[in-house]
Write a protein that holds these residues in place. Sequence first.
Motif, PDB file in Angstrom:
ATOM      1  N   THR A   5       0.853  -1.195   0.000  1.00 51.11           N
ATOM      2  CA  THR A   5       0.000   0.000   0.000  1.00 51.11           C
ATOM      3  C   THR A   5       0.880   1.233   0.000  1.00 51.11           C
ATOM      4  O   THR A   5       1.788   1.369   0.834  1.00 51.11           O
ATOM      5  CB  THR A   5      -0.912   0.013   1.233  1.00 51.11           C
ATOM      6  OG1 THR A   5      -1.752  -1.144   1.202  1.00 51.11           O
ATOM      7  CG2 THR A   5      -1.798   1.260   1.239  1.00 51.11           C
ATOM      8  N   VAL A   6       0.596   2.121  -0.939  1.00 58.12           N
ATOM      9  CA  VAL A   6       1.331   3.374  -1.080  1.00 58.12           C
ATOM     10  C   VAL A   6       0.471   4.508  -0.543  1.00 58.12           C
ATOM     11  O   VAL A   6      -0.723   4.587  -0.863  1.00 58.12           O
ATOM     12  CB  VAL A   6       1.681   3.649  -2.550  1.00 58.12           C
ATOM     13  CG1 VAL A   6       2.549   4.906  -2.660  1.00 58.12           C
ATOM     14  CG2 VAL A   6       2.393   2.462  -3.167  1.00 58.12           C
ATOM     15  N   THR A   7       1.052   5.378   0.261  1.00 54.97           N
ATOM     16  CA  THR A   7       0.344   6.554   0.769  1.00 54.97           C
ATOM     17  C   THR A   7       1.071   7.802   0.279  1.00 54.97           C
ATOM     18  O   THR A   7       2.285   7.940   0.479  1.00 54.97           O
ATOM     19  CB  THR A   7       0.291   6.555   2.298  1.00 54.97           C
ATOM     20  OG1 THR A   7      -0.372   5.363   2.736  1.00 54.97           O
ATOM     21  CG2 THR A   7      -0.466   7.776   2.820  1.00 54.97           C
ATOM     22  N   ASP A  53      10.935  -4.231   8.461  1.00 55.88           N
ATOM     23  CA  ASP A  53       9.482  -4.325   8.298  1.00 55.88           C
ATOM     24  C   ASP A  53       8.829  -5.090   9.441  1.00 55.88           C
ATOM     25  O   ASP A  53       7.601  -5.219   9.473  1.00 55.88           O
ATOM     26  CB  ASP A  53       9.144  -5.036   6.985  1.00 55.88           C
ATOM     27  CG  ASP A  53       9.572  -4.243   5.760  1.00 55.88           C
ATOM     28  OD1 ASP A  53      10.206  -4.848   4.860  1.00 55.88           O
ATOM     29  OD2 ASP A  53       9.293  -3.034   5.710  1.00 55.88           O
TER      30      ASP A  53
ATOM     31  N   VAL B  65       5.203   7.247   0.855  1.00 54.33           N
ATOM     32  CA  VAL B  65       5.669   6.144   1.695  1.00 54.33           C
ATOM     33  C   VAL B  65       4.843   4.926   1.327  1.00 54.33           C
ATOM     34  O   VAL B  65       3.752   5.036   0.777  1.00 54.33           O
ATOM     35  CB  VAL B  65       5.528   6.439   3.199  1.00 54.33           C
ATOM     36  CG1 VAL B  65       6.437   7.582   3.619  1.00 54.33           C
ATOM     37  CG2 VAL B  65       4.095   6.696   3.567  1.00 54.33           C
ATOM     38  N   SER B  66       5.382   3.740   1.650  1.00 57.16           N
ATOM     39  CA  SER B  66       4.637   2.517   1.377  1.00 57.16           C
ATOM     40  C   SER B  66       4.894   1.503   2.479  1.00 57.16           C
ATOM     41  O   SER B  66       5.884   1.584   3.212  1.00 57.16           O
ATOM     42  CB  SER B  66       5.022   1.931   0.009  1.00 57.16           C
ATOM     43  OG  SER B  66       6.388   1.542  -0.004  1.00 57.16           O
ATOM     44  N   SER B  67       3.972   0.554   2.567  1.00 54.10           N
ATOM     45  CA  SER B  67       4.109  -0.547   3.499  1.00 54.10           C
ATOM     46  C   SER B  67       3.840  -1.847   2.735  1.00 54.10           C
ATOM     47  O   SER B  67       2.750  -2.003   2.173  1.00 54.10           O
ATOM     48  CB  SER B  67       3.112  -0.422   4.655  1.00 54.10           C
ATOM     49  OG  SER B  67       3.211  -1.548   5.508  1.00 54.10           O
ATOM     50  N   PRO B  68       4.830  -2.753   2.676  1.00 56.65           N
ATOM     51  CA  PRO B  68       6.184  -2.606   3.209  1.00 56.65           C
ATOM     52  C   PRO B  68       6.992  -1.525   2.506  1.00 56.65           C
ATOM     53  O   PRO B  68       6.647  -1.097   1.405  1.00 56.65           O
ATOM     54  CB  PRO B  68       6.787  -3.999   2.967  1.00 56.65           C
ATOM     55  CG  PRO B  68       5.988  -4.597   1.884  1.00 56.65           C
ATOM     56  CD  PRO B  68       4.616  -4.050   2.024  1.00 56.65           C
ATOM     57  N   ALA B  69       8.026  -1.076   3.167  1.00 54.33           N
ATOM     58  CA  ALA B  69       8.787   0.078   2.692  1.00 54.33           C
ATOM     59  C   ALA B  69       9.483  -0.209   1.370  1.00 54.33           C
ATOM     60  O   ALA B  69       9.994  -1.318   1.144  1.00 54.33           O
ATOM     61  CB  ALA B  69       9.824   0.472   3.750  1.00 54.33           C
TER      62      ALA B  69
END
Lengths: 367, 89
Positions: A5-7, A53, B65-69
Amino acid sequence: MSTLTVTVTVTDSAGGVGTATASCTIGDSFVLGQTEPTASNTGLAVENLNLSDLTVINGDLNITPAYMSANGNTLDRVLVEGHVVFTGTAPFTITNSVIRGRPFTGSPPRSAIVYARSTSTPASAVLNLTNCEVYPVQPNVGIVCASGERLGTLTRCNIHHGSDLANYWNRDARVFGCYGHSFTFWANDPKHTNDGSHPGWSHNDLIQNSGSTNSQIRGNAFHCYAAIGVGDVAVLQANGFPDRDWGTSVMLTPSDSTITAVIEENWVYGGQAPICLPLQSGGSFNTGNSWQVTDNRFGDLPHPYGTNSRQLIRWGNTMGPAASSCSGNVFLDIPTLPAALRGQPLPAAILQGSGSSGQLMVRVLQT
Amino acid sequence: MANPTVTAALNKQAYAPGETMILTVDHADTDRAAMTLSITVTDSSGNTGVATANCVIDQGTVAVVSSPARTWTLQAGATAGRSVFHATA
Protein backbone atom coordinates in the motif's frame (compact mmCIF):
# COMPACT_ATOMS: atom_id res chain seq x y z
CA MET A 1 1.76 -13.09 -2.47
CA SER A 2 1.65 -9.86 -0.48
CA THR A 3 -0.13 -6.51 -0.61
CA LEU A 4 1.77 -3.25 -0.88
CA THR A 5 0.00 0.00 0.00
CA VAL A 6 1.33 3.37 -1.08
CA THR A 7 0.34 6.55 0.77
CA VAL A 8 0.88 9.92 -0.93
CA THR A 9 0.78 13.20 1.00
CA VAL A 10 0.74 16.60 -0.68
CA THR A 11 1.37 19.60 1.56
CA ASP A 12 0.77 23.16 0.38
CA SER A 13 2.61 26.29 1.51
CA ALA A 14 0.01 26.97 4.20
CA GLY A 15 0.37 23.49 5.65
CA GLY A 16 -2.80 22.20 4.09
CA VAL A 17 -2.61 18.44 3.43
CA GLY A 18 -4.20 16.14 0.91
CA THR A 19 -3.63 12.37 0.82
CA ALA A 20 -4.30 9.44 -1.45
CA THR A 21 -3.47 5.72 -1.39
CA ALA A 22 -2.89 3.05 -3.98
CA SER A 23 -2.43 -0.70 -3.51
CA CYS A 24 -1.09 -3.62 -5.47
CA THR A 25 -0.10 -7.21 -4.95
CA ILE A 26 3.40 -8.57 -5.25
CA GLY A 27 3.53 -12.24 -6.03
CA ASP A 28 6.13 -14.69 -6.97
CA SER A 29 6.34 -17.55 -9.39
CA PHE A 30 7.20 -20.25 -6.84
CA VAL A 31 5.66 -23.60 -7.69
CA LEU A 32 5.84 -26.21 -4.95
CA GLY A 33 7.84 -29.18 -6.05
CA GLN A 34 9.05 -27.45 -9.19
CA THR A 35 10.84 -24.35 -7.87
CA GLU A 36 13.91 -25.13 -5.83
CA PRO A 37 13.85 -23.36 -2.45
CA THR A 38 16.76 -21.08 -1.73
CA ALA A 39 17.52 -18.14 0.54
CA SER A 40 16.04 -15.90 -2.16
CA ASN A 41 12.55 -17.41 -2.14
CA THR A 42 12.01 -18.55 1.45
CA GLY A 43 11.61 -16.77 4.75
CA LEU A 44 11.25 -12.99 4.49
CA ALA A 45 12.24 -13.10 0.84
CA VAL A 46 8.85 -14.58 -0.12
CA GLU A 47 7.25 -11.16 0.33
CA ASN A 48 10.46 -9.21 -0.21
CA LEU A 49 10.53 -8.03 3.39
CA ASN A 50 13.42 -6.81 5.48
CA LEU A 51 14.04 -6.92 9.22
CA SER A 52 13.00 -3.26 9.34
CA ASP A 53 9.48 -4.32 8.30
CA LEU A 54 9.11 -6.48 11.42
CA THR A 55 7.84 -5.61 14.88
CA VAL A 56 10.45 -6.57 17.44
CA ILE A 57 9.48 -8.81 20.35
CA ASN A 58 12.29 -8.78 22.88
CA GLY A 59 12.46 -12.01 24.81
CA ASP A 60 10.45 -15.20 24.58
CA LEU A 61 7.00 -15.29 23.03
CA ASN A 62 4.75 -17.60 25.00
CA ILE A 63 1.71 -18.56 22.97
CA THR A 64 -0.71 -19.82 25.58
CA PRO A 65 -4.49 -20.18 25.49
CA ALA A 66 -4.72 -16.83 27.30
CA TYR A 67 -2.43 -15.18 24.76
CA MET A 68 -4.53 -16.52 21.92
CA SER A 69 -7.76 -15.35 23.57
CA ALA A 70 -6.31 -11.86 23.71
CA ASN A 71 -4.51 -11.76 20.38
CA GLY A 72 -6.14 -14.23 18.02
CA ASN A 73 -4.53 -17.15 16.27
CA THR A 74 -2.15 -15.49 13.82
CA LEU A 75 0.92 -13.32 14.05
CA ASP A 76 2.59 -11.61 11.12
CA ARG A 77 5.85 -9.73 10.61
CA VAL A 78 7.56 -10.08 13.95
CA LEU A 79 11.18 -10.48 14.95
CA VAL A 80 11.29 -12.63 18.05
CA GLU A 81 14.54 -12.06 19.88
CA GLY A 82 13.89 -15.11 21.95
CA HIS A 83 12.20 -18.49 21.85
CA VAL A 84 8.64 -19.13 20.75
CA VAL A 85 6.99 -21.48 23.23
CA PHE A 86 3.66 -22.91 22.15
CA THR A 87 1.15 -24.42 24.54
CA GLY A 88 -2.05 -23.35 22.81
CA THR A 89 -5.21 -25.40 22.54
CA ALA A 90 -6.03 -24.26 19.01
CA PRO A 91 -3.89 -23.92 15.88
CA PHE A 92 -1.68 -20.84 15.60
CA THR A 93 0.22 -19.54 12.59
CA ILE A 94 3.21 -17.22 12.43
CA THR A 95 3.97 -15.68 9.03
CA ASN A 96 6.67 -13.53 7.50
CA SER A 97 8.73 -13.49 10.67
CA VAL A 98 12.18 -14.20 12.06
CA ILE A 99 12.61 -16.23 15.24
CA ARG A 100 16.18 -16.42 16.45
CA GLY A 101 16.45 -17.13 20.14
CA ARG A 102 18.57 -15.07 22.53
CA PRO A 103 22.03 -15.13 24.03
CA PHE A 104 22.45 -17.12 27.23
CA THR A 105 25.03 -18.34 29.70
CA GLY A 106 25.16 -21.88 30.93
CA SER A 107 22.52 -24.28 29.61
CA PRO A 108 20.23 -23.21 26.78
CA PRO A 109 16.91 -21.70 27.92
CA ARG A 110 15.02 -24.12 25.68
CA SER A 111 15.95 -27.10 23.55
CA ALA A 112 14.43 -25.46 20.48
CA ILE A 113 14.10 -21.96 19.11
CA VAL A 114 10.51 -22.82 18.24
CA TYR A 115 9.46 -25.02 21.12
CA ALA A 116 6.17 -26.83 20.61
CA ARG A 117 6.82 -29.69 22.98
CA SER A 118 3.37 -30.03 24.42
CA THR A 119 0.89 -32.81 24.90
CA SER A 120 -2.04 -30.51 25.45
CA THR A 121 -5.25 -31.40 23.71
CA PRO A 122 -6.45 -31.43 21.10
CA ALA A 123 -3.61 -32.81 19.00
CA SER A 124 -4.74 -30.54 16.18
CA ALA A 125 -3.58 -27.53 18.20
CA VAL A 126 -0.31 -27.00 16.37
CA LEU A 127 2.03 -24.15 15.62
CA ASN A 128 2.48 -23.47 11.93
CA LEU A 129 5.22 -21.33 10.38
CA THR A 130 4.94 -19.78 6.93
CA ASN A 131 7.61 -17.66 5.26
CA CYS A 132 9.66 -17.59 8.44
CA GLU A 133 13.36 -17.76 9.15
CA VAL A 134 14.36 -19.75 12.22
CA TYR A 135 17.87 -19.98 13.62
CA PRO A 136 19.68 -19.56 16.95
CA VAL A 137 21.75 -16.43 17.48
CA GLN A 138 23.77 -18.58 19.85
CA PRO A 139 24.05 -22.08 18.41
CA ASN A 140 24.46 -24.90 20.89
CA VAL A 141 24.54 -28.69 20.77
CA GLY A 142 21.38 -28.63 22.82
CA ILE A 143 19.38 -26.33 20.51
CA VAL A 144 17.41 -27.40 17.46
CA CYS A 145 15.51 -24.93 15.33
CA ALA A 146 11.98 -26.30 15.79
CA SER A 147 10.66 -29.20 17.81
CA GLY A 148 7.56 -30.69 19.25
CA GLU A 149 4.53 -32.90 19.49
CA ARG A 150 2.63 -29.79 18.46
CA LEU A 151 4.89 -28.62 15.64
CA GLY A 152 2.69 -27.97 12.65
CA THR A 153 3.28 -27.18 9.02
CA LEU A 154 6.46 -25.47 7.89
CA THR A 155 5.94 -23.68 4.60
CA ARG A 156 8.65 -21.85 2.68
CA CYS A 157 10.78 -21.35 5.74
CA ASN A 158 14.53 -20.79 5.86
CA ILE A 159 15.83 -22.93 8.71
CA HIS A 160 19.43 -23.21 9.75
CA HIS A 161 22.08 -23.40 12.45
CA GLY A 162 20.29 -25.76 14.77
CA SER A 163 21.89 -29.08 15.72
CA ASP A 164 18.78 -30.46 14.01
CA LEU A 165 16.45 -28.26 12.02
CA ALA A 166 12.97 -29.70 12.70
CA ASN A 167 12.05 -32.54 15.06
CA TYR A 168 8.50 -33.87 14.83
CA TRP A 169 7.77 -35.97 17.89
CA ASN A 170 5.15 -38.62 17.21
CA ARG A 171 3.11 -36.53 14.81
CA ASP A 172 2.98 -35.95 11.10
CA ALA A 173 5.86 -33.99 9.67
CA ARG A 174 4.55 -31.40 7.27
CA VAL A 175 7.35 -29.55 5.51
CA PHE A 176 6.73 -27.82 2.20
CA GLY A 177 8.98 -25.66 0.10
CA CYS A 178 11.53 -25.03 2.85
CA TYR A 179 15.24 -24.37 2.61
CA GLY A 180 17.08 -26.39 5.23
CA HIS A 181 20.81 -25.93 5.52
CA SER A 182 23.86 -25.33 7.70
CA PHE A 183 23.20 -27.50 10.72
CA THR A 184 25.73 -27.09 13.53
CA PHE A 185 28.10 -29.97 14.29
CA TRP A 186 29.37 -30.72 17.80
CA ALA A 187 32.09 -33.15 18.84
CA ASN A 188 30.98 -33.55 22.46
CA ASP A 189 27.29 -34.32 22.30
CA PRO A 190 26.27 -35.87 25.64
CA LYS A 191 23.50 -37.77 23.87
CA HIS A 192 25.94 -39.76 21.77
CA THR A 193 28.95 -40.54 23.91
CA ASN A 194 28.47 -44.24 23.15
CA ASP A 195 28.41 -43.93 19.39
CA GLY A 196 30.38 -46.85 18.06
CA SER A 197 32.02 -45.00 15.20
CA HIS A 198 32.41 -41.45 16.44
CA PRO A 199 31.89 -41.20 20.19
CA GLY A 200 30.47 -37.83 21.12
CA TRP A 201 29.76 -36.64 17.61
CA SER A 202 26.37 -35.04 17.21
CA HIS A 203 23.82 -36.93 15.15
CA ASN A 204 22.51 -34.20 12.92
CA ASP A 205 19.23 -34.46 11.07
CA LEU A 206 17.60 -31.73 9.08
CA ILE A 207 14.12 -33.25 9.49
CA GLN A 208 13.48 -36.00 12.04
CA ASN A 209 10.18 -37.78 12.66
CA SER A 210 9.56 -40.36 15.39
CA GLY A 211 6.10 -41.58 14.37
CA SER A 212 3.40 -40.52 11.97
CA THR A 213 0.34 -41.53 10.01
CA ASN A 214 0.68 -39.12 7.10
CA SER A 215 3.95 -37.23 7.02
CA GLN A 216 4.48 -35.14 3.93
CA ILE A 217 7.88 -33.73 3.10
CA ARG A 218 7.61 -32.16 -0.30
CA GLY A 219 9.41 -29.67 -2.49
CA ASN A 220 12.14 -28.74 -0.01
CA ALA A 221 15.83 -28.15 -0.57
CA PHE A 222 18.07 -29.95 1.90
CA HIS A 223 21.73 -29.00 1.97
CA CYS A 224 23.17 -31.38 4.55
CA TYR A 225 26.48 -29.73 5.39
CA ALA A 226 27.77 -28.54 8.73
CA ALA A 227 27.84 -24.78 9.14
CA ILE A 228 31.20 -23.14 8.66
CA GLY A 229 32.82 -21.41 11.62
CA VAL A 230 30.38 -22.74 14.21
CA GLY A 231 30.63 -25.47 16.83
CA ASP A 232 33.19 -28.18 16.22
CA VAL A 233 33.13 -28.26 12.44
CA ALA A 234 36.93 -28.20 12.40
CA VAL A 235 36.91 -31.58 14.17
CA LEU A 236 34.58 -32.93 11.53
CA GLN A 237 36.75 -31.66 8.74
CA ALA A 238 39.96 -32.97 10.29
CA ASN A 239 38.54 -36.44 10.85
CA GLY A 240 37.41 -37.73 7.52
CA PHE A 241 34.80 -35.19 6.49
CA PRO A 242 36.66 -32.31 4.87
CA ASP A 243 33.57 -31.33 2.91
CA ARG A 244 31.39 -31.23 6.06
CA ASP A 245 28.95 -33.68 4.46
CA TRP A 246 27.69 -35.31 7.64
CA GLY A 247 24.22 -36.03 8.94
CA THR A 248 20.90 -36.90 7.35
CA SER A 249 18.42 -34.76 5.52
CA VAL A 250 15.33 -36.79 6.37
CA MET A 251 15.61 -39.20 9.28
CA LEU A 252 12.58 -41.31 10.16
CA THR A 253 13.02 -43.11 13.47
CA PRO A 254 9.81 -44.94 14.39
CA SER A 255 10.46 -45.07 18.12
CA ASP A 256 7.08 -43.65 19.21
CA SER A 257 4.93 -45.35 16.61
CA THR A 258 5.12 -46.53 13.04
CA ILE A 259 6.04 -44.16 10.26
CA THR A 260 3.90 -43.40 7.25
CA ALA A 261 5.50 -40.77 5.07
CA VAL A 262 5.64 -39.35 1.58
CA ILE A 263 8.97 -37.78 0.67
CA GLU A 264 8.70 -36.31 -2.78
CA GLU A 265 10.02 -33.68 -5.16
CA ASN A 266 12.77 -32.52 -2.85
CA TRP A 267 16.29 -31.42 -3.74
CA VAL A 268 18.83 -33.30 -1.66
CA TYR A 269 22.51 -32.45 -1.35
CA GLY A 270 25.33 -33.97 0.70
CA GLY A 271 25.06 -35.55 4.12
CA GLN A 272 25.61 -39.26 4.70
CA ALA A 273 22.59 -41.52 4.08
CA PRO A 274 20.48 -38.45 3.33
CA ILE A 275 17.09 -40.18 3.40
CA CYS A 276 17.01 -42.83 6.07
CA LEU A 277 14.66 -45.09 7.98
CA PRO A 278 17.37 -46.83 9.93
CA LEU A 279 17.81 -50.41 10.89
CA GLN A 280 17.56 -50.73 14.64
CA SER A 281 18.63 -53.98 16.13
CA GLY A 282 17.04 -55.22 19.31
CA GLY A 283 13.52 -54.28 18.23
CA SER A 284 13.50 -50.82 19.72
CA PHE A 285 11.95 -49.44 16.56
CA ASN A 286 8.46 -50.31 15.44
CA THR A 287 8.02 -52.54 12.42
CA GLY A 288 5.39 -52.08 9.76
CA ASN A 289 6.50 -48.71 8.45
CA SER A 290 5.40 -47.33 5.13
CA TRP A 291 6.85 -44.66 2.91
CA GLN A 292 7.11 -43.38 -0.61
CA VAL A 293 10.32 -41.73 -1.70
CA THR A 294 9.53 -40.43 -5.16
CA ASP A 295 10.60 -37.87 -7.72
CA ASN A 296 13.37 -36.41 -5.61
CA ARG A 297 16.43 -34.80 -7.17
CA PHE A 298 19.82 -35.61 -5.78
CA GLY A 299 22.70 -33.20 -6.14
CA ASP A 300 26.15 -33.55 -4.66
CA LEU A 301 26.71 -37.14 -3.58
CA PRO A 302 26.63 -38.03 0.11
CA HIS A 303 29.75 -38.94 2.00
CA PRO A 304 30.65 -42.54 1.29
CA TYR A 305 30.57 -45.45 3.62
CA GLY A 306 33.94 -47.08 3.24
CA THR A 307 35.70 -45.87 0.17
CA ASN A 308 32.87 -45.63 -2.27
CA SER A 309 29.42 -46.63 -1.07
CA ARG A 310 27.25 -43.55 -1.53
CA GLN A 311 23.99 -44.51 0.13
CA LEU A 312 21.31 -42.08 -0.98
CA ILE A 313 18.23 -43.77 0.46
CA ARG A 314 18.48 -46.47 3.10
CA TRP A 315 16.12 -48.38 5.31
CA GLY A 316 15.86 -51.50 7.42
CA ASN A 317 14.75 -54.54 5.45
CA THR A 318 12.30 -56.02 7.94
CA MET A 319 10.86 -52.72 9.19
CA GLY A 320 8.54 -52.00 6.37
CA PRO A 321 8.47 -50.68 2.88
CA ALA A 322 9.38 -52.69 -0.15
CA ALA A 323 12.12 -51.77 -2.56
CA SER A 324 9.50 -50.44 -4.96
CA SER A 325 8.61 -47.68 -2.52
CA CYS A 326 11.43 -45.64 -4.04
CA SER A 327 10.85 -44.55 -7.61
CA GLY A 328 11.27 -41.67 -9.99
CA ASN A 329 14.27 -40.27 -8.15
CA VAL A 330 16.97 -38.71 -10.31
CA PHE A 331 20.38 -37.13 -10.19
CA LEU A 332 20.52 -33.47 -11.10
CA ASP A 333 22.35 -32.52 -14.25
CA ILE A 334 25.00 -30.45 -12.47
CA PRO A 335 28.76 -30.29 -12.96
CA THR A 336 29.56 -31.30 -9.37
CA LEU A 337 28.23 -34.78 -10.06
CA PRO A 338 30.24 -37.37 -11.97
CA ALA A 339 29.41 -37.08 -15.64
CA ALA A 340 28.00 -40.59 -15.81
CA LEU A 341 25.37 -39.78 -13.17
CA ARG A 342 24.18 -36.38 -14.36
CA GLY A 343 20.50 -36.39 -15.21
CA GLN A 344 20.23 -40.12 -14.71
CA PRO A 345 17.65 -41.96 -12.64
CA LEU A 346 18.79 -43.38 -9.35
CA PRO A 347 19.32 -47.14 -9.41
CA ALA A 348 16.82 -49.53 -7.90
CA ALA A 349 17.22 -50.49 -4.27
CA ILE A 350 19.39 -53.46 -3.37
CA LEU A 351 19.48 -55.61 -0.25
CA GLN A 352 22.68 -55.50 1.75
CA GLY A 353 22.83 -58.20 4.38
CA SER A 354 19.85 -60.39 5.22
CA GLY A 355 17.06 -60.91 7.67
CA SER A 356 16.69 -58.48 10.52
CA SER A 357 20.18 -57.17 9.89
CA GLY A 358 19.59 -56.49 6.24
CA GLN A 359 19.23 -53.04 4.80
CA LEU A 360 17.62 -51.95 1.59
CA MET A 361 19.45 -49.12 -0.04
CA VAL A 362 19.62 -47.01 -3.14
CA ARG A 363 23.28 -46.41 -3.65
CA VAL A 364 26.00 -45.78 -6.18
CA LEU A 365 29.57 -46.90 -5.93
CA GLN A 366 31.67 -43.83 -6.54
CA THR A 367 35.06 -43.00 -5.05
CA MET B 1 -7.14 28.26 2.20
CA ALA B 2 -8.18 24.97 0.61
CA ASN B 3 -6.34 21.69 1.09
CA PRO B 4 -4.78 19.97 -1.92
CA THR B 5 -6.73 17.24 -3.69
CA VAL B 6 -4.69 14.19 -4.56
CA THR B 7 -5.04 11.04 -6.63
CA ALA B 8 -2.46 8.26 -6.82
CA ALA B 9 -2.36 5.37 -9.26
CA LEU B 10 0.05 2.49 -9.84
CA ASN B 11 0.57 1.35 -13.39
CA LYS B 12 -0.35 -2.26 -12.54
CA GLN B 13 -2.46 -4.13 -10.03
CA ALA B 14 0.04 -6.94 -9.62
CA TYR B 15 3.81 -7.16 -9.85
CA ALA B 16 6.45 -9.82 -9.68
CA PRO B 17 9.27 -9.30 -7.18
CA GLY B 18 11.94 -7.08 -8.70
CA GLU B 19 9.60 -5.52 -11.21
CA THR B 20 9.46 -1.71 -11.52
CA MET B 21 6.37 -0.03 -10.11
CA ILE B 22 5.31 3.34 -11.57
CA LEU B 23 3.26 5.64 -9.33
CA THR B 24 1.54 8.67 -10.85
CA VAL B 25 0.44 11.38 -8.45
CA ASP B 26 -1.91 14.09 -9.66
CA HIS B 27 -2.68 16.92 -7.30
CA ALA B 28 -4.54 20.22 -7.49
CA ASP B 29 -5.25 23.12 -5.21
CA THR B 30 -7.84 25.81 -5.72
CA ASP B 31 -5.41 28.29 -4.25
CA ARG B 32 -2.68 27.28 -6.62
CA ALA B 33 -2.00 29.71 -9.36
CA ALA B 34 0.76 30.31 -11.76
CA MET B 35 1.88 33.89 -11.64
CA THR B 36 3.84 35.76 -14.24
CA LEU B 37 5.38 39.06 -13.30
CA SER B 38 6.05 41.45 -16.14
CA ILE B 39 8.36 44.28 -15.30
CA THR B 40 8.92 47.28 -17.51
CA VAL B 41 11.56 49.90 -16.84
CA THR B 42 11.33 53.13 -18.80
CA ASP B 43 14.19 55.55 -18.80
CA SER B 44 13.93 59.28 -19.13
CA SER B 45 14.32 58.99 -22.86
CA GLY B 46 11.40 56.66 -23.14
CA ASN B 47 13.49 53.55 -23.73
CA THR B 48 12.12 50.49 -22.09
CA GLY B 49 13.51 47.28 -20.81
CA VAL B 50 11.29 44.32 -20.00
CA ALA B 51 11.76 41.29 -17.82
CA THR B 52 9.46 38.57 -16.67
CA ALA B 53 9.48 36.19 -13.76
CA ASN B 54 7.32 33.15 -13.11
CA CYS B 55 6.30 31.49 -9.91
CA VAL B 56 3.59 29.21 -8.53
CA ILE B 57 1.43 30.18 -5.62
CA ASP B 58 0.71 27.41 -3.16
CA GLN B 59 2.64 24.72 -4.97
CA GLY B 60 2.33 21.40 -3.15
CA THR B 61 5.14 19.18 -1.88
CA VAL B 62 4.67 15.49 -2.59
CA ALA B 63 5.79 12.74 -0.19
CA VAL B 64 5.42 9.01 -0.80
CA VAL B 65 5.67 6.14 1.69
CA SER B 66 4.64 2.52 1.38
CA SER B 67 4.11 -0.55 3.50
CA PRO B 68 6.18 -2.61 3.21
CA ALA B 69 8.79 0.08 2.69
CA ARG B 70 10.23 0.75 -0.72
CA THR B 71 12.43 3.56 -2.03
CA TRP B 72 10.32 5.78 -4.26
CA THR B 73 12.33 7.90 -6.68
CA LEU B 74 10.92 10.96 -8.41
CA GLN B 75 11.26 10.79 -12.14
CA ALA B 76 12.33 13.78 -14.19
CA GLY B 77 9.62 15.90 -15.77
CA ALA B 78 7.44 16.64 -12.77
CA THR B 79 4.97 19.47 -13.26
CA ALA B 80 3.05 21.64 -10.85
CA GLY B 81 0.23 19.14 -10.78
CA ARG B 82 1.80 15.76 -11.62
CA SER B 83 4.69 13.83 -10.14
CA VAL B 84 5.71 10.35 -11.25
CA PHE B 85 7.72 8.00 -9.02
CA HIS B 86 9.19 4.55 -9.45
CA ALA B 87 10.23 1.80 -7.04
CA THR B 88 11.12 -1.87 -7.18
CA ALA B 89 8.49 -4.38 -6.19
